[in-house]
Design a protein around this motif. Structure first.
Motif, mmCIF file in Angstrom:
data_model
loop_
_atom_site.group_PDB
_atom_site.id
_atom_site.type_symbol
_atom_site.label_atom_id
_atom_site.label_comp_id
_atom_site.label_asym_id
_atom_site.label_seq_id
_atom_site.Cartn_x
_atom_site.Cartn_y
_atom_site.Cartn_z
ATOM 1 N N TYR A 53 32.178 38.786 29.547
ATOM 2 C CA TYR A 53 33.289 39.352 28.792
ATOM 3 C C TYR A 53 33.013 40.802 28.414
ATOM 4 N N ARG A 54 31.790 41.104 28.021
ATOM 5 C CA ARG A 54 31.435 42.496 27.717
ATOM 6 C C ARG A 54 31.579 43.378 28.951
ATOM 7 N N ILE A 57 35.232 44.060 29.494
ATOM 8 C CA ILE A 57 35.725 45.071 28.558
ATOM 9 C C ILE A 57 35.296 46.465 29.018
ATOM 10 N N THR A 58 34.080 46.567 29.535
ATOM 11 C CA THR A 58 33.611 47.855 30.057
ATOM 12 C C THR A 58 34.481 48.299 31.222
ATOM 13 N N TYR A 59 34.757 47.390 32.140
ATOM 14 C CA TYR A 59 35.643 47.722 33.262
ATOM 15 C C TYR A 59 37.024 48.122 32.760
ATOM 16 N N TYR A 60 37.524 47.402 31.782
ATOM 17 C CA TYR A 60 38.843 47.685 31.218
ATOM 18 C C TYR A 60 38.889 49.090 30.619
ATOM 19 N N LEU A 65 40.630 48.147 36.485
ATOM 20 C CA LEU A 65 41.382 46.963 36.077
ATOM 21 C C LEU A 65 41.223 45.792 37.039
ATOM 22 N N GLU A 66 41.031 46.067 38.325
ATOM 23 C CA GLU A 66 40.882 44.973 39.291
ATOM 24 C C GLU A 66 39.603 44.177 39.020
ATOM 25 N N LYS A 67 38.523 44.897 38.730
ATOM 26 C CA LYS A 67 37.255 44.222 38.430
ATOM 27 C C LYS A 67 37.346 43.448 37.122
ATOM 28 N N ALA A 68 37.978 44.069 36.131
ATOM 29 C CA ALA A 68 38.149 43.389 34.844
ATOM 30 C C ALA A 68 39.014 42.145 35.015
ATOM 31 N N GLU A 69 40.056 42.250 35.834
ATOM 32 C CA GLU A 69 40.939 41.100 36.081
ATOM 33 C C GLU A 69 40.174 39.954 36.722
ATOM 34 N N ASP A 70 39.340 40.254 37.701
ATOM 35 C CA ASP A 70 38.561 39.205 38.367
ATOM 36 C C ASP A 70 37.643 38.478 37.384
ATOM 37 N N LEU A 71 36.930 39.233 36.564
ATOM 38 C CA LEU A 71 36.033 38.610 35.593
ATOM 39 C C LEU A 71 36.804 37.783 34.573
ATOM 40 N N LEU A 72 37.916 38.311 34.099
ATOM 41 C CA LEU A 72 38.703 37.576 33.101
ATOM 42 C C LEU A 72 39.314 36.315 33.690
ATOM 43 N N LEU A 73 39.775 36.383 34.932
ATOM 44 C CA LEU A 73 40.306 35.171 35.579
ATOM 45 C C LEU A 73 39.219 34.102 35.693
ATOM 46 N N TYR A 74 38.002 34.522 36.026
ATOM 47 C CA TYR A 74 36.887 33.577 36.110
ATOM 48 C C TYR A 74 36.604 32.957 34.740
ATOM 49 N N TYR A 81 41.480 28.043 29.533
ATOM 50 C CA TYR A 81 42.483 28.753 28.727
ATOM 51 C C TYR A 81 42.293 28.562 27.221
ATOM 52 N N THR A 82 41.126 28.174 26.771
ATOM 53 C CA THR A 82 40.931 27.919 25.347
ATOM 54 C C THR A 82 40.422 29.137 24.579
ATOM 55 N N HIS A 83 39.994 30.193 25.261
ATOM 56 C CA HIS A 83 39.570 31.424 24.599
ATOM 57 C C HIS A 83 40.697 32.442 24.731
ATOM 58 N N TYR A 84 41.461 32.589 23.660
ATOM 59 C CA TYR A 84 42.649 33.435 23.735
ATOM 60 C C TYR A 84 42.313 34.910 23.920
ATOM 61 N N GLU A 85 41.126 35.351 23.499
ATOM 62 C CA GLU A 85 40.782 36.760 23.672
ATOM 63 C C GLU A 85 40.721 37.133 25.149
ATOM 64 N N TYR A 86 40.291 36.212 26.008
ATOM 65 C CA TYR A 86 40.278 36.475 27.447
ATOM 66 C C TYR A 86 41.712 36.598 27.959
ATOM 67 N N VAL A 87 42.549 35.683 27.522
ATOM 68 C CA VAL A 87 43.944 35.661 27.971
ATOM 69 C C VAL A 87 44.659 36.926 27.513
ATOM 70 N N GLU A 88 44.449 37.300 26.258
ATOM 71 C CA GLU A 88 45.133 38.477 25.714
ATOM 72 C C GLU A 88 44.709 39.739 26.458
ATOM 73 N N ARG A 89 43.437 39.868 26.756
ATOM 74 C CA ARG A 89 42.962 41.042 27.494
ATOM 75 C C ARG A 89 43.562 41.086 28.892
ATOM 76 N N LEU A 90 43.627 39.930 29.557
ATOM 77 C CA LEU A 90 44.213 39.886 30.895
ATOM 78 C C LEU A 90 45.716 40.175 30.840
ATOM 79 N N ALA A 91 46.393 39.684 29.824
ATOM 80 C CA ALA A 91 47.819 39.974 29.665
ATOM 81 C C ALA A 91 48.037 41.474 29.460
ATOM 82 N N ASN A 92 47.125 42.128 28.742
ATOM 83 C CA ASN A 92 47.223 43.578 28.570
ATOM 84 C C ASN A 92 47.031 44.318 29.886
#
Length: 146
Positions: A53-54, A57-60, A65-74, A81-92
């Motif tokens: 996750y860190r 965030i660095t990629y973000y 964004l593509e690298k951050a998206e891949d990590l967040l999807l993983y 889907y139980t960690h909303y911070e991952y979902v919120e970052r990906l939605a952003n």
């Protein structure tokens, strides 16, 4: 003086943890050594999630964004889907990329999966609020931070 002699413990004399079902019957038993091993594995997995996750965030922040998206999807797939911070970052990220249908799909799927989790009323309100904003407002390409 008398020497203190300790007996060697027999390998089968390991304390056991019992888990009971709703009727009071023993559902399973687990040795303390096995429990410690499982606890250690869970801790290592949690540390890996934090590191990933860190890195996302660095990629973000570096606009990769593509690298951050891949990590967040993983991470989202691993945590179901139980960690909303991952979902919120990906939605952003989807909002920045103006992929509004992907953002809405992600939020709807998260809302569906969080319905069975206890203590998720606040998160569900945030998701509903974000979906409502997504449907009502013209898209500016800026992330929504609630």
């Amino acid at each position: 003086m008398k020497k203190i002699h300790q007996e060697q413990a027999h390998p089968n004399d390991v304390p056991v943890i019992f888990s009971y079902d709703a009727t009071g019957q023993i559902a399973s038993k687990l040795s303390v050594n096995e429990w410690k091993k499982q606890k250690q594995q869970a801790k290592l997995l949690e540390e890996l999630e934090i590191k990933l996750y860190r890195k996302a965030i660095t990629y973000y922040s570096n606009n990769e964004l593509e690298k951050a998206e891949d990590l967040l999807l993983y991470l989202i797939a691993c945590t179901d889907y139980t960690h909303y911070e991952y979902v919120e970052r990906l939605a952003n990220i989807y909002r920045k990329q103006q992929r509004f249908t992907k953002e809405k799909e992600l939020l709807i799927l998260t809302r569906k999966n969080l319905g069975s989790v206890e203590f998720s009323e606040g998160i569900l309100r945030r998701i509903n609020k974000r979906i409502t904003k997504l449907e009502e407002t013209p898209f500016s390409g800026l992330p929504i931070f609630n």
